[in-house]
Design a protein around this motif. Structure first.
Motif, PDB file in Angstrom:
ATOM      1  N   ASN A 457       0.442  -1.311   0.080  1.00  0.00           N
ATOM      2  CA  ASN A 457      -0.236  -0.244  -0.052  1.00  0.00           C
ATOM      3  C   ASN A 457       0.718   1.071  -0.206  1.00  0.00           C
ATOM      4  OD1 ASN A 457      -1.550   2.205   0.752  1.00  0.00           O
ATOM      5  ND2 ASN A 457      -3.265   0.647   2.392  1.00  0.00           N
ATOM      6  N   PRO A 458       0.945   1.658  -0.955  1.00  0.00           N
ATOM      7  CA  PRO A 458       2.098   3.509  -1.080  1.00  0.00           C
ATOM      8  C   PRO A 458       1.643   4.373  -0.245  1.00  0.00           C
ATOM      9  CG  PRO A 458       0.178   3.565  -2.973  1.00  0.00           C
ATOM     10  CD  PRO A 458      -0.051   1.984  -2.131  1.00  0.00           C
ATOM     11  N   HIS A 459       0.213   3.593   0.480  1.00  0.00           N
ATOM     12  CA  HIS A 459      -0.136   5.092   1.710  1.00  0.00           C
ATOM     13  C   HIS A 459       0.017   4.658   2.737  1.00  0.00           C
ATOM     14  CE1 HIS A 459      -3.014   6.518  -1.961  1.00  0.00           C
ATOM     15  NE2 HIS A 459      -3.096   5.175  -1.750  1.00  0.00           N
ATOM     16  N   VAL A 460       0.810   3.594   3.212  1.00  0.00           N
ATOM     17  CA  VAL A 460       1.549   3.266   4.387  1.00  0.00           C
ATOM     18  C   VAL A 460       2.493   3.652   5.207  1.00  0.00           C
ATOM     19  CG1 VAL A 460       2.284   1.624   6.193  1.00  0.00           C
ATOM     20  CG2 VAL A 460       0.091   0.574   4.691  1.00  0.00           C
ATOM     21  N   GLY A 461       3.432   4.251   4.338  1.00  0.00           N
ATOM     22  CA  GLY A 461       4.740   4.967   4.514  1.00  0.00           C
ATOM     23  C   GLY A 461       4.568   6.803   4.911  1.00  0.00           C
ATOM     24  N   GLU A 462       2.806   6.720   5.021  1.00  0.00           N
ATOM     25  CA  GLU A 462       2.588   8.103   5.024  1.00  0.00           C
ATOM     26  C   GLU A 462       2.427   8.557   6.318  1.00  0.00           C
ATOM     27  OE1 GLU A 462      -0.823   8.574   2.887  1.00  0.00           O
ATOM     28  OE2 GLU A 462       0.694   9.264   0.897  1.00  0.00           O
ATOM     29  N   ASP A 463       2.082   7.093   7.423  1.00  0.00           N
ATOM     30  CA  ASP A 463       1.813   7.202   8.650  1.00  0.00           C
ATOM     31  C   ASP A 463       3.322   6.254   9.011  1.00  0.00           C
ATOM     32  OD1 ASP A 463      -1.365   5.098   9.130  1.00  0.00           O
ATOM     33  OD2 ASP A 463       1.410   4.928   8.068  1.00  0.00           O
ATOM     34  N   LEU A 464       4.023   6.183   8.659  1.00  0.00           N
ATOM     35  CA  LEU A 464       5.411   5.144   9.252  1.00  0.00           C
ATOM     36  C   LEU A 464       6.152   5.726  10.868  1.00  0.00           C
ATOM     37  CD1 LEU A 464       6.226   2.443   8.434  1.00  0.00           C
ATOM     38  CD2 LEU A 464       8.498   4.163   7.573  1.00  0.00           C
ATOM     39  N   ASP A 465       5.449   6.874  11.095  1.00  0.00           N
ATOM     40  CA  ASP A 465       6.357   7.370  12.219  1.00  0.00           C
ATOM     41  C   ASP A 465       5.244   7.439  13.529  1.00  0.00           C
ATOM     42  OD1 ASP A 465       8.468   8.497  11.365  1.00  0.00           O
ATOM     43  OD2 ASP A 465       7.368  10.531  10.051  1.00  0.00           O
ATOM     44  N   HIS A 466       4.142   6.971  12.349  1.00  0.00           N
ATOM     45  CA  HIS A 466       3.232   6.519  14.247  1.00  0.00           C
ATOM     46  C   HIS A 466       3.159   5.288  14.360  1.00  0.00           C
ATOM     47  CE1 HIS A 466       2.433  11.017  13.405  1.00  0.00           C
ATOM     48  NE2 HIS A 466       2.158  10.601  11.723  1.00  0.00           N
ATOM     49  N   ARG A 467       3.916   3.918  13.964  1.00  0.00           N
ATOM     50  CA  ARG A 467       3.786   3.849  13.988  1.00  0.00           C
ATOM     51  C   ARG A 467       3.856   2.331  15.243  1.00  0.00           C
ATOM     52  NH1 ARG A 467       4.496  -0.319   8.671  1.00  0.00           N
ATOM     53  NH2 ARG A 467       3.566  -1.742   9.134  1.00  0.00           N
ATOM     54  N   THR A 468       3.361   1.464  16.156  1.00  0.00           N
ATOM     55  CA  THR A 468       3.753   1.501  17.323  1.00  0.00           C
ATOM     56  C   THR A 468       4.985  -0.685  17.523  1.00  0.00           C
ATOM     57  OG1 THR A 468       2.357  -0.698  17.613  1.00  0.00           O
ATOM     58  CG2 THR A 468       1.834   1.205  18.054  1.00  0.00           C
ATOM     59  N   PRO A 469       5.758  -0.083  18.062  1.00  0.00           N
ATOM     60  CA  PRO A 469       7.048  -0.923  17.868  1.00  0.00           C
ATOM     61  C   PRO A 469       6.336  -2.466  16.980  1.00  0.00           C
ATOM     62  CG  PRO A 469       7.167  -0.164  19.842  1.00  0.00           C
ATOM     63  CD  PRO A 469       6.114   0.894  19.394  1.00  0.00           C
ATOM     64  N   GLN A 470       4.838  -2.945  18.592  1.00  0.00           N
ATOM     65  CA  GLN A 470       4.193  -4.270  17.634  1.00  0.00           C
ATOM     66  C   GLN A 470       4.173  -4.153  16.227  1.00  0.00           C
ATOM     67  OE1 GLN A 470       3.683  -6.883  19.484  1.00  0.00           O
ATOM     68  NE2 GLN A 470       2.618  -8.410  18.108  1.00  0.00           N
ATOM     69  N   GLU A 471       3.927  -3.468  15.408  1.00  0.00           N
ATOM     70  CA  GLU A 471       2.741  -3.317  14.136  1.00  0.00           C
ATOM     71  C   GLU A 471       4.640  -3.176  13.206  1.00  0.00           C
ATOM     72  OE1 GLU A 471      -0.250  -0.863  13.844  1.00  0.00           O
ATOM     73  OE2 GLU A 471       1.209   0.873  14.479  1.00  0.00           O
ATOM     74  N   LEU A 472       5.572  -2.222  14.063  1.00  0.00           N
ATOM     75  CA  LEU A 472       6.801  -2.868  13.115  1.00  0.00           C
ATOM     76  C   LEU A 472       7.112  -4.265  13.260  1.00  0.00           C
ATOM     77  CD1 LEU A 472       8.622   0.476  14.199  1.00  0.00           C
ATOM     78  CD2 LEU A 472       7.700   0.049  11.748  1.00  0.00           C
TER      79      LEU A 472
END
Length: 498
Positions: A457-472
């Motif tokens: 999804n090209p839009h996922v990177g837009e909120d990468l900074d807000h992702r939790t450690p679990q999601e990463l």
């Protein structure tokens, strides 16, 4: 088929649940049954005979009293099961040495594909009575005999309870590598296939019949008996293993199809040997993936497409099984989307898919949608045969807010597909727009990438900074699994070249 006019008994849901619980408690006492994988088939074939007696034999006697019974005396349920004095070793010997062999040898009228005796014989060829105590078998038969299938309410109630039994069966079978499709996924795929009366519908890996039941529910509103018979004949399934075949037959019978059009066979062989007359309008399926087929099956496929990965073989066979203009909705794992490169068999099959069909939509399911059976990320591919692909729309179903995954007690829900249904644009897929969960890629770009369909999804990177450690961490695990899938594909390709 109209219900009998006579007054009938009914079984409430609470009463039915109580009877099923008592039946399972009875089976737990028998030394011949070990675990649900033994007990549930035993209960299922007895339920099937009881339902067949009430839904097929008795209704047939009301509608066509001049026609002989499909099952002769003393093998009808009403003959032997209703006699409560018939118990112990005599009952066990009758069931083992007479009843099951008789049912397994039944043969329908020549040329009548809908003769229910063909279904019975196919089922009972692989059925055995696993109970060692004839007395406990009597107790179990008595409990099943208290379950009624006379009215629509009874059927609905039993179908509800039976689905809970199937779910437990799926939980038990999940350990052996069989991953059954969650009902919300079944429903979504059927709904977005826009089925029509008169179309032939096939699930070549039908398992317990989830797609077929959902398709029947979608189309069951008909006006006449002849329309209903045509509908019954148009819903077809293939299943290789005897136990899922029995469960699917029972599932369809409970939903009102008295002679399910199910075939017990290796679907890959059957589809490879099919003629133009066998082609269908719609395929709905979740083929086994990660499994391997016998060499003799693989060699049925053209050179260049021979692989032991079952999901690839199913996809290739389905392309030939569809009529021109036919439609397919199929579940595939991420590894199948990822395979790319000129030496990849998977890439060649995707090239064939996109040249022969319009692969219009790929729905990316959230991590763990098939939990607890597998955590392998999965996708739903929708395509129409006859027009080459110009562009592929992707839609990513997100996990519900605040959730990190699905569990046995908190599975995926139907409501989670609703935003995708709204975005879909109806049967003609009109008005689709890109957004945070939707994007499109041209066929030219996919070809340049070696037919890699695992496009993030090209839009996922837009909120990468807000992702939790679990999601990463989840994302890293997802990437590792995709790399492993690629390495498996590469190893297989090297084996082909050796």
């Amino acid at each position: 088929m109209a219900p009998p006019k006579a007054a009938t008994a009914t079984t409430s849901r609470a009463r039915l649940a109580s009877l099923i619980k008592s039946a399972r408690d009875t089976m737990r006492k028998d030394a011949g049954l070990n675990g649900d994988l033994d007990r549930l088939p035993q209960l299922s074939w007895l339920l099937f005979l009881k339902a067949f007696d009430q839904r097929v034999e008795k209704e047939r006697a009301v509608i066509s009293p001049e026609r002989p019974a499909l099952i002769e005396e003393p093998y009808r349920w009403q003959d032997w099961a209703a006699d409560q004095d018939f118990s112990g070793d005599d009952l066990k010997k009758f069931v083992n040495d007479e009843l099951i062999p008789y049912l397994a040898a039944l043969k329908g009228a020549d040329g009548d594909a809908e003769d229910p005796r063909n279904v019975l014989s196919t089922i009972f060829r692989d059925v055995s009575n696993r109970m060692q105590s004839g007395t406990l078998l009597r107790d179990l038969v008595n409990l099943v005999d208290q379950i009624h299938f006379d009215s629509s309410d009874d059927i609905h109630t039993m179908a509800f309870v039976y689905e809970s039994i199937l779910k437990e069966m799926r939980d038990a079978a999940g350990d052996s590598g069989e991953f059954y499709t969650p009902r919300p996924v079944n429903r979504f795929m059927v709904q977005q296939s826009f089925l029509k009366h008169g179309e032939t519908i096939l699930d070549p890996a039908c398992g317990t019949g989830g797609f077929l039941v959902q398709a029947y529910e979608e189309l069951r509103a008909v006006d006449t008996d002849s329309q209903r018979q045509r509908l019954h004949a148009s819903i077809k399934g293939i299943e290789k293993k005897p136990l899922p075949y029995l469960l699917a037959s029972m599932n369809l019978l409970l939903h009102g199809i008295s002679a399910p059009q199910l075939v017990r066979d290796n679907a890959l062989l059957r589809m490879r040997d099919a003629t133009a007359a066998d082609r269908v309008d719609v395929v709905l399926t979740n083929p086994p993936f990660g499994g391997e087929e016998e060499r003799s099956v693989v060699e049925k496929f053209p050179k260049g497409y021979q692989t032991q990965e079952t999901s690839w073989l199913f996809l290739h066979a389905i392309l030939d099984q569809l009529k021109q203009g036919g439609r397919c909705a199929i579940v595939l794992p991420n590894g199948s989307l990822f395979a790319s490169g000129e030496n990849s068999i998977g890439a060649r099959i995707k090239q064939k898919l996109m040249r022969e069909c319009n692969l219009h939509t790929i729905v990316r399911l959230p991590q763990g949608a098939f939990a607890p059976y597998t955590q392998i990320p999965s996708n739903l591919l929708f395509f129409d045969k006859g027009i080459p692909t110009q562009e592929v729309w992707f839609y990513e179903i997100p996990l519900p807010e605040g959730r990190r995954g699905y569990t046995k007690t908190k599975p995926m829900r139907v409501e989670e597909f609703e935003p995708c249904v709204q975005w879909w644009g109806g049967e003609k897929r009109e008005g689709r727009e890109e957004g945070s969960h939707a994007w499109k890629v041209s066929a030219t770009d996919i070809e340049k990438a070696g037919y890699n369909l695992d496009i993030a999804n090209p839009h996922v990177g837009e909120d990468l900074d807000h992702r939790t450690p679990q999601e990463l961490v989840d994302e890293l695990l997802k990437t590792e699994r995709e790399i492993l899938g690629l390495l498996e594909e590469l190893r297989e390709g090297l084996g082909e070249l050796a």
